[in-house]
Scaffold this motif. Structure first.
Motif, mmCIF file in Angstrom:
data_model
loop_
_atom_site.group_PDB
_atom_site.id
_atom_site.type_symbol
_atom_site.label_atom_id
_atom_site.label_comp_id
_atom_site.label_asym_id
_atom_site.label_seq_id
_atom_site.Cartn_x
_atom_site.Cartn_y
_atom_site.Cartn_z
ATOM 1 N N GLY A 162 50.609 42.151 28.991
ATOM 2 C CA GLY A 162 51.140 43.140 29.822
ATOM 3 C C GLY A 162 50.181 44.199 30.233
ATOM 4 O O GLY A 162 50.526 45.414 30.568
ATOM 5 N N ILE A 163 49.088 43.715 30.493
ATOM 6 C CA ILE A 163 48.105 44.679 31.102
ATOM 7 C C ILE A 163 47.546 44.073 32.409
ATOM 8 O O ILE A 163 47.363 42.895 32.470
ATOM 9 C CB ILE A 163 46.480 44.435 30.114
ATOM 10 N N GLU A 164 47.459 44.949 33.361
ATOM 11 C CA GLU A 164 47.069 44.579 34.725
ATOM 12 C C GLU A 164 45.702 44.046 34.371
ATOM 13 O O GLU A 164 44.831 44.770 34.096
ATOM 14 C CB GLU A 164 47.062 45.756 35.527
ATOM 15 N N PRO A 165 45.397 42.862 35.154
ATOM 16 C CA PRO A 165 44.109 42.342 34.828
ATOM 17 C C PRO A 165 43.085 42.974 35.508
ATOM 18 O O PRO A 165 43.149 43.675 36.638
ATOM 19 C CB PRO A 165 44.132 40.884 35.445
ATOM 20 N N PHE A 166 41.864 43.212 35.015
ATOM 21 C CA PHE A 166 40.940 44.072 35.965
ATOM 22 C C PHE A 166 39.448 43.398 35.948
ATOM 23 O O PHE A 166 39.154 42.362 34.877
ATOM 24 C CB PHE A 166 40.498 45.468 35.212
ATOM 25 N N PRO A 167 38.649 43.700 36.782
ATOM 26 C CA PRO A 167 37.305 42.828 36.888
ATOM 27 C C PRO A 167 36.233 43.482 35.892
ATOM 28 O O PRO A 167 36.570 44.483 35.500
ATOM 29 C CB PRO A 167 36.817 43.094 38.268
ATOM 30 N N PHE A 168 35.409 42.685 35.648
ATOM 31 C CA PHE A 168 34.413 43.175 34.564
ATOM 32 C C PHE A 168 33.551 44.503 34.924
ATOM 33 O O PHE A 168 33.414 45.275 34.243
ATOM 34 C CB PHE A 168 33.365 42.079 34.255
ATOM 35 N N HIS A 169 33.522 44.674 36.267
ATOM 36 C CA HIS A 169 32.811 45.935 36.903
ATOM 37 C C HIS A 169 33.483 47.336 36.567
ATOM 38 O O HIS A 169 33.071 47.997 36.252
ATOM 39 C CB HIS A 169 32.637 45.567 38.287
ATOM 40 N N ASP A 170 34.931 46.788 36.446
ATOM 41 C CA ASP A 170 35.820 48.244 35.950
ATOM 42 C C ASP A 170 35.368 48.954 34.614
ATOM 43 O O ASP A 170 35.587 50.083 34.236
ATOM 44 C CB ASP A 170 37.290 47.785 35.993
ATOM 45 N N LEU A 171 34.699 48.104 33.719
ATOM 46 C CA LEU A 171 34.072 48.323 32.562
ATOM 47 C C LEU A 171 32.942 49.392 32.671
ATOM 48 O O LEU A 171 32.995 50.510 31.879
ATOM 49 C CB LEU A 171 33.449 47.624 31.577
ATOM 50 N N LYS A 172 32.092 49.384 33.854
ATOM 51 C CA LYS A 172 31.049 50.455 34.007
ATOM 52 C C LYS A 172 31.896 51.501 34.812
ATOM 53 O O LYS A 172 31.323 52.778 34.268
ATOM 54 C CB LYS A 172 30.121 49.780 35.077
ATOM 55 N N SER A 173 32.683 51.325 35.222
ATOM 56 C CA SER A 173 33.531 52.655 36.145
ATOM 57 C C SER A 173 34.218 53.359 35.008
ATOM 58 O O SER A 173 34.228 54.590 34.813
ATOM 59 C CB SER A 173 34.641 52.140 37.037
ATOM 60 N N LYS A 174 34.726 52.573 33.762
ATOM 61 C CA LYS A 174 35.274 53.229 32.658
ATOM 62 C C LYS A 174 34.188 54.153 32.029
ATOM 63 O O LYS A 174 34.520 55.455 31.692
ATOM 64 C CB LYS A 174 35.947 52.355 31.880
ATOM 65 N N GLY A 175 33.012 53.266 31.752
ATOM 66 C CA GLY A 175 32.252 54.245 31.292
ATOM 67 C C GLY A 175 31.540 55.522 31.798
ATOM 68 O O GLY A 175 31.260 56.458 31.227
ATOM 69 N N VAL A 176 31.514 55.214 33.041
ATOM 70 C CA VAL A 176 31.149 56.371 33.928
ATOM 71 C C VAL A 176 32.241 57.502 33.637
ATOM 72 O O VAL A 176 31.673 58.614 33.818
ATOM 73 C CB VAL A 176 30.767 55.939 35.435
ATOM 74 N N SER A 177 33.547 57.383 33.976
ATOM 75 C CA SER A 177 34.435 58.223 33.886
ATOM 76 C C SER A 177 34.718 58.959 32.440
ATOM 77 O O SER A 177 34.971 60.179 32.539
ATOM 78 C CB SER A 177 35.747 57.478 34.017
ATOM 79 N N ASP A 178 34.306 58.160 31.484
ATOM 80 C CA ASP A 178 34.376 58.610 30.244
ATOM 81 C C ASP A 178 32.968 59.288 29.672
ATOM 82 O O ASP A 178 32.998 60.147 28.769
ATOM 83 C CB ASP A 178 34.644 57.649 29.092
ATOM 84 N N HIS A 179 32.030 59.293 30.393
ATOM 85 C CA HIS A 179 30.699 59.908 30.004
ATOM 86 C C HIS A 179 30.653 61.205 30.297
ATOM 87 O O HIS A 179 31.407 61.846 31.271
ATOM 88 C CB HIS A 179 29.606 59.175 30.819
ATOM 89 N N GLU A 180 30.140 62.252 29.540
ATOM 90 C CA GLU A 180 30.161 63.610 29.569
ATOM 91 C C GLU A 180 29.750 64.119 30.946
ATOM 92 O O GLU A 180 30.221 64.993 31.395
ATOM 93 C CB GLU A 180 29.069 64.090 28.365
ATOM 94 N N THR A 181 28.590 63.439 31.510
ATOM 95 C CA THR A 181 28.051 64.064 32.889
ATOM 96 C C THR A 181 28.572 63.070 34.017
ATOM 97 O O THR A 181 27.926 63.236 34.869
ATOM 98 C CB THR A 181 26.677 64.179 32.795
#
Length: 193
Positions: A162-181
């Motif tokens: 039930g998870i919308e499939p995502f490309p591997f590159h979205d993990l970098k985006s998540k990391g950037v979004s979650d990073h303090e700066t």
């Protein structure tokens, strides 16, 4: 024999507009390389508008990430953690070697003109880099097609869960979004956005 109209027709007719943009980008680059070395007509790709692309806005939630991480085979789990924690592309993760890890940090050499950095070893990052398969590289060295195949299987599992499939590159985006700066090595604020 390729003219601007040929490029435009290709962009209009190709069934995947984004893929067509990437293919024309390769043609443009190859044509420029050839133009510097041989007598050929001017690059027909210059001045042709590419297909419109909407920026990705998909954010992989913490719950989705944890679920997919549990479903992934161990080599992919390690790659996912490194991509997220280091805010790195797949190619940058695969390039990490044992020599890039010290007692205090990981040296990340970014590609595509981004700035590299030293990333302090948190407990979570230490766990991700400690799982070395006994070679020069930190991660299992999938072939490109082997990794794509493994990721497609994981995306099928995402869909079943039930998870919308995502490309591997979205993990970098998540990391950037979650990073303090929101640091990602991008040189310009527009690229970081």
């Amino acid at each position: 024999q390729v003219k601007k109209q040929t490029v435009r027709s290709y962009l209009d007719a190709y069934p995947s507009p984004i893929a067509a943009n990437r293919q024309i980008a390769v043609l443009k680059s190859a044509w420029n390389w050839t133009l510097e070395r041989y007598e050929v007509p001017d690059n027909p790709c210059i001045g042709v508008k590419l297909n419109r692309e909407a920026p990705r806005e998909r954010y992989v939630t913490d719950d989705e990430y944890e679920t997919v991480l549990r479903m992934a085979p161990p080599p992919i789990q390690q790659m996912m953690e490194l991509a997220y924690l280091l805010r790195a592309r797949l190619s940058e993760v695969l390039n990490l070697t044992v020599d890039d890890v010290s007692d205090t940090h990981v040296t990340l050499r970014r590609l595509k003109g981004s700035e590299g950095e030293l990333c302090a070893l948190s407990e979570r990052l230490r766990a991700a880099v400690s799982d070395v398969n006994g070679g020069r590289h930190l991660c299992y060295q999938y072939s490109e097609s082997g990794f794509r195949s493994a990721w497609r299987r994981l995306q099928a599992s995402m869909k079943k869960a039930g998870i919308e499939p995502f490309p591997f590159h979205d993990l970098k985006s998540k990391g950037v979004s979650d990073h303090e700066t929101n640091h990602s090595g991008h040189r310009s604020p527009s690229m970081r956005k």
